[in-house]
Design an enzyme around this catalytic site. Sequence first.
Site, PDB file in Angstrom:
ATOM      1  N   VAL A  73       7.162  12.399  36.575  1.00 16.55           N
ATOM      2  CA  VAL A  73       7.103  11.730  37.670  1.00 16.55           C
ATOM      3  C   VAL A  73       7.847  12.547  38.705  1.00 16.55           C
ATOM      4  CG1 VAL A  73       7.704   9.599  39.220  1.00 16.55           C
ATOM      5  CG2 VAL A  73       6.736   9.395  36.695  1.00 16.55           C
ATOM      6  N   VAL A  74       6.897  13.223  39.611  1.00 13.13           N
ATOM      7  CA  VAL A  74       7.738  14.392  40.397  1.00 13.13           C
ATOM      8  C   VAL A  74       6.978  14.331  41.916  1.00 13.13           C
ATOM      9  CG1 VAL A  74       8.136  16.784  40.764  1.00 13.13           C
ATOM     10  CG2 VAL A  74       7.989  15.980  38.380  1.00 13.13           C
ATOM     11  N   GLY A  85       6.269   7.397  44.731  1.00 13.66           N
ATOM     12  CA  GLY A  85       6.710   6.882  43.463  1.00 13.66           C
ATOM     13  C   GLY A  85       6.425   5.677  42.785  1.00 13.66           C
ATOM     14  N   LYS A  86       6.219   4.916  43.952  1.00 19.96           N
ATOM     15  CA  LYS A  86       5.632   3.419  43.433  1.00 19.96           C
ATOM     16  C   LYS A  86       4.123   3.385  43.234  1.00 19.96           C
ATOM     17  CE  LYS A  86       5.878  -1.401  44.913  1.00 19.96           C
ATOM     18  NZ  LYS A  86       6.405  -2.476  45.655  1.00 19.96           N
ATOM     19  N   PRO A 112      18.906  11.149  36.916  1.00 18.32           N
ATOM     20  CA  PRO A 112      20.022  10.353  37.645  1.00 18.32           C
ATOM     21  C   PRO A 112      19.902  10.013  38.763  1.00 18.32           C
ATOM     22  CG  PRO A 112      20.775  12.468  36.348  1.00 18.32           C
ATOM     23  CD  PRO A 112      19.019  12.463  36.426  1.00 18.32           C
ATOM     24  N   TYR A 118      13.234   2.428  38.863  1.00 16.29           N
ATOM     25  CA  TYR A 118      12.610   1.937  37.621  1.00 16.29           C
ATOM     26  C   TYR A 118      12.881   0.365  37.303  1.00 16.29           C
ATOM     27  CZ  TYR A 118      10.923   7.040  37.328  1.00 16.29           C
ATOM     28  OH  TYR A 118      10.365   7.793  37.484  1.00 16.29           O
TER      29      TYR A 118
END
Length: 141
Positions: A73-74, A85-86, A112, A118
């Site tokens: 996931v980038v 991202g969502k 990190p 998440y």
Amino acid sequence: MLTDCFRVTTHTLTPDIYIELRNKVAFKPYAYEDVVIALRHTLFSIVIFDGDKPVAIGRVVGDGRIVFFIKDVVIDPDYQRQSLGKMIMNEIDGYIDMVGCDGAYIALMATPGTEGFYEHLGFIQRPNDGLGAGMVKFLHK
């Protein structure tokens, strides 16, 4: 760069897009031929475009029924904090919901600082009272 309209595509992740976006966030580089093989074995992938420019990716690997591992996931740093991202995770959840069995195991290794993101999506951190620590091993040749 803020853009109101993104184009979401599935099963369109190419080695060039994969390598380009991973390089933008300084993820470990892999040889082109290794990326080709890895993507060939991907269960599901998503690419988000701003016009013709790929700005975010995500993919799922696993057995297609019981075990799913969310990988890569980038989001291009210029497009972070725009809910991409969502969007990626919603598409991935939809895919897994469609093909996964009841009780399917869905895992990922968070970069990190992204653990809270998440957790809001239902993932739990390990270790905890019921689960040991997640573990990883890297092959060095």
